[in-house]
Design an enzyme around this catalytic site. Sequence first.
Site, PDB file in Angstrom:
ATOM      1  N   PRO A  27       0.806  -1.132   0.059  1.00  0.00           N
ATOM      2  CA  PRO A  27       0.084  -0.099  -0.003  1.00  0.00           C
ATOM      3  C   PRO A  27       0.869   1.236  -0.033  1.00  0.00           C
ATOM      4  O   PRO A  27       1.900   1.366   0.933  1.00  0.00           O
ATOM      5  CB  PRO A  27      -0.784   0.094   1.416  1.00  0.00           C
ATOM      6  N   MET A  28       0.771   2.195  -0.863  1.00  0.00           N
ATOM      7  CA  MET A  28       1.421   3.411  -0.859  1.00  0.00           C
ATOM      8  C   MET A  28       0.753   4.608  -1.213  1.00  0.00           C
ATOM      9  O   MET A  28      -0.241   4.477  -2.104  1.00  0.00           O
ATOM     10  CB  MET A  28       2.506   3.337  -2.159  1.00  0.00           C
TER      11      MET A  28
ATOM     12  N   GLN B  35      -6.230  -1.514   3.615  1.00  0.00           N
ATOM     13  CA  GLN B  35      -5.218  -1.051   4.513  1.00  0.00           C
ATOM     14  C   GLN B  35      -5.849   0.192   5.457  1.00  0.00           C
ATOM     15  O   GLN B  35      -6.117   1.032   4.943  1.00  0.00           O
ATOM     16  CB  GLN B  35      -3.865  -0.450   4.247  1.00  0.00           C
TER      17      GLN B  35
ATOM     18  N   CYS C 154       3.819   2.983   8.905  1.00  0.00           N
ATOM     19  CA  CYS C 154       4.084   4.408   8.490  1.00  0.00           C
ATOM     20  C   CYS C 154       4.479   5.413   9.390  1.00  0.00           C
ATOM     21  O   CYS C 154       4.036   5.755  10.774  1.00  0.00           O
ATOM     22  CB  CYS C 154       2.680   4.832   7.846  1.00  0.00           C
TER      23      CYS C 154
ATOM     24  N   LYS D 134       0.964  -4.958   9.227  1.00  0.00           N
ATOM     25  CA  LYS D 134       1.787  -4.609   8.603  1.00  0.00           C
ATOM     26  C   LYS D 134       2.954  -3.685   9.747  1.00  0.00           C
ATOM     27  O   LYS D 134       1.995  -2.589  10.079  1.00  0.00           O
ATOM     28  CB  LYS D 134       1.834  -3.802   7.343  1.00  0.00           C
TER      29      LYS D 134
ATOM     30  N   HIS E  71       8.050  -4.922   7.485  1.00  0.00           N
ATOM     31  CA  HIS E  71       9.121  -3.839   6.748  1.00  0.00           C
ATOM     32  C   HIS E  71      10.230  -4.109   7.769  1.00  0.00           C
ATOM     33  O   HIS E  71      10.453  -3.553   9.016  1.00  0.00           O
ATOM     34  CB  HIS E  71       8.752  -2.617   6.864  1.00  0.00           C
TER      35      HIS E  71
ATOM     36  N   GLY F  35      13.091  -2.806   0.764  1.00  0.00           N
ATOM     37  CA  GLY F  35      14.323  -2.785   0.049  1.00  0.00           C
ATOM     38  C   GLY F  35      14.466  -3.900  -0.952  1.00  0.00           C
ATOM     39  O   GLY F  35      15.366  -4.116  -1.626  1.00  0.00           O
TER      40      GLY F  35
ATOM     41  N   ARG G  30       7.686   0.192  -4.076  1.00  0.00           N
ATOM     42  CA  ARG G  30       8.128   1.301  -5.284  1.00  0.00           C
ATOM     43  C   ARG G  30       8.770   0.486  -6.331  1.00  0.00           C
ATOM     44  O   ARG G  30       8.433   0.900  -7.536  1.00  0.00           O
ATOM     45  CB  ARG G  30       9.303   2.231  -4.762  1.00  0.00           C
TER      46      ARG G  30
END
Length: 338
Positions: A13-14, A66, A96, A135, A167, A209, A230
Amino acid sequence: MPTEQNFRFSIAPMMEWTDRHCRAFHRTLSRRAWLYTEMVTAPAIIHGDRARLLGYSQAEHPVVVQLGGSNPALLAEAARICADFGYDEINLNVGCPSDRVKGGNFGACLMRDPALVAECVAAMRAAVSIPVTVKCRIGVDDQDVEEALDALADAVLAAGCARLIVHARKAWLKGLSPKENREIPPLDYDRVHRLKARLPHVPIELNGGLVTLEDARAAGAGLDGVMLGRAAYQDPDLLLEVDAQVHGETPPHADAFEAIAAFEPYIAAHLEAGGRLHDITRHMLGLFGGRPGARTYRRTLATEALVPGAGLEVLRKAVAAIRRPLAKDDGTRTGTEG
């Protein structure tokens, strides 16, 4: 990266990226990737424009919403609404690091309060029948990553969390911007593997990463999934390989040209409904990276798709910039433009 039915490849999710048009495009490239909405706060869902915030195409499944928040009652109500919309899972954001998120007492700062996160998970689990997942980061600021991640994991799993997406970096809430928090804190994949070794029956997914499917194969070995953010967005060509490499299945399309042709009806429907071409093509700029004509492709979409009334002819013009050098070189991929 094993080719197993239960191993997941997910697209993270971005914010301002993984909207419904982005997800529809990514679904065209992969049948099996798990897609996520942008993070949506519980109050926004309860009081806001639900159709705009939660609307999606049925073709997007499997798709996860999310949520952001730290009030168990509000999250439970938001979760019920999301379940009624038909989402496959609900994910709680505990990772986040943005200032806005810190100000609302949710996101990565919740790593410091595992008991509250567990309350939130328990409330959502009681409200819905679909899985609730979390997350998170491996820790924040000066936390010890061994203690912090174990405490968070144990608390939410006891509350009914079905899967952890980790993450593999700390979040430094003091002194680093959100962008810096994606790049500066060192990656610690071993910490995620130690968590899996301690909790072998818990589905654990690795994020952070990962740039290529080869990276994901190496880092995700022994885990239950990998999540790219990304990299998947900026180089969507790699999604064409996900179904074959992760699940051993035939990809939905042979190449990006075929995928774009299959996606045209979705774009046409959006335009017919009064939408702008740029709403969709901004998510397609990363296609064809490194190929001859890629710069012209990007420039065409970045400029001409913004013009009022721009239609599919602009997309076709951009794609033609890639086809021309391919035809000239008899199908070879030479050159370095892009």
